[in-house]
Design a protein around this motif. Sequence first.
Motif, short mmCIF file in Angstrom:
data_model
loop_
_atom_site.label_atom_id
_atom_site.label_comp_id
_atom_site.label_asym_id
_atom_site.label_seq_id
_atom_site.Cartn_x
_atom_site.Cartn_y
_atom_site.Cartn_z
N CYS A 1 183.16 -4.55 57.42
CA CYS A 1 183.72 -3.41 56.67
C CYS A 1 183.80 -2.14 57.51
O CYS A 1 184.42 -1.16 57.08
N LYS A 2 183.15 -2.15 58.67
CA LYS A 2 183.15 -0.99 59.57
C LYS A 2 182.66 0.28 58.88
O LYS A 2 183.17 1.37 59.10
N GLN A 3 181.64 0.12 58.02
CA GLN A 3 181.05 1.25 57.31
C GLN A 3 179.74 1.62 58.00
O GLN A 3 178.79 0.85 57.97
N PRO A 4 179.68 2.80 58.61
CA PRO A 4 178.41 3.21 59.22
C PRO A 4 177.34 3.42 58.15
O PRO A 4 177.62 3.97 57.09
N LEU A 5 176.16 2.95 58.44
CA LEU A 5 175.04 3.13 57.51
C LEU A 5 174.33 4.44 57.84
O LEU A 5 173.29 4.47 58.49
N THR A 6 174.93 5.53 57.37
CA THR A 6 174.31 6.84 57.53
C THR A 6 173.33 7.04 56.39
O THR A 6 173.44 6.41 55.33
N LEU A 7 172.39 7.95 56.60
CA LEU A 7 171.40 8.21 55.56
C LEU A 7 172.07 8.70 54.28
O LEU A 7 171.72 8.26 53.18
N SER A 8 173.07 9.57 54.40
CA SER A 8 173.73 10.08 53.19
C SER A 8 174.47 8.97 52.45
O SER A 8 174.40 8.89 51.22
N TYR A 9 175.16 8.08 53.18
CA TYR A 9 175.86 6.97 52.53
C TYR A 9 174.87 6.05 51.82
O TYR A 9 175.06 5.67 50.67
N VAL A 10 173.80 5.71 52.51
CA VAL A 10 172.79 4.81 51.95
C VAL A 10 172.17 5.42 50.69
O VAL A 10 172.04 4.74 49.67
N GLU A 11 171.84 6.69 50.75
CA GLU A 11 171.24 7.34 49.58
C GLU A 11 172.21 7.40 48.40
O GLU A 11 171.81 7.21 47.25
N GLU A 12 173.49 7.65 48.68
CA GLU A 12 174.50 7.65 47.61
C GLU A 12 174.60 6.29 46.94
O GLU A 12 174.71 6.19 45.71
N ARG A 13 174.58 5.24 47.74
CA ARG A 13 174.68 3.88 47.19
C ARG A 13 173.43 3.51 46.39
O ARG A 13 173.52 2.84 45.37
N ILE A 14 172.27 3.96 46.82
CA ILE A 14 171.03 3.70 46.08
C ILE A 14 171.11 4.36 44.71
O ILE A 14 170.78 3.74 43.69
N ILE A 15 171.56 5.60 44.68
CA ILE A 15 171.71 6.31 43.40
C ILE A 15 172.69 5.56 42.50
O ILE A 15 172.41 5.32 41.32
#
Length: 72
Positions: free
Chosen positions: A21-35
């Motif tokens: 998917c070429k989606q970088p696992l940045t902290l902000s992205y990961v936290e958004e997905r967790i929420i």
Amino acid sequence: MNTAIIPQTYQEWHHCITVICKQPLTLSYVEERIIALNSPKDYMTKKFVQLYGESQRKKTLQWFEQAKNELK
């Protein structure tokens, strides 16, 4: 690597997200997905559960938590 469409391990999930998917696992992205994955009212979470089931949502949430811990 397993050729299953739905990841079954953290390594398969990580590969799917970051390579396929070429989606970088940045902290902000990961936290958004967790929420989002913790919100039963989130539209995409509802769709995810309809497509893949509650147990896959829980696994995916655990993988995002693991990725978050690795990013810290």
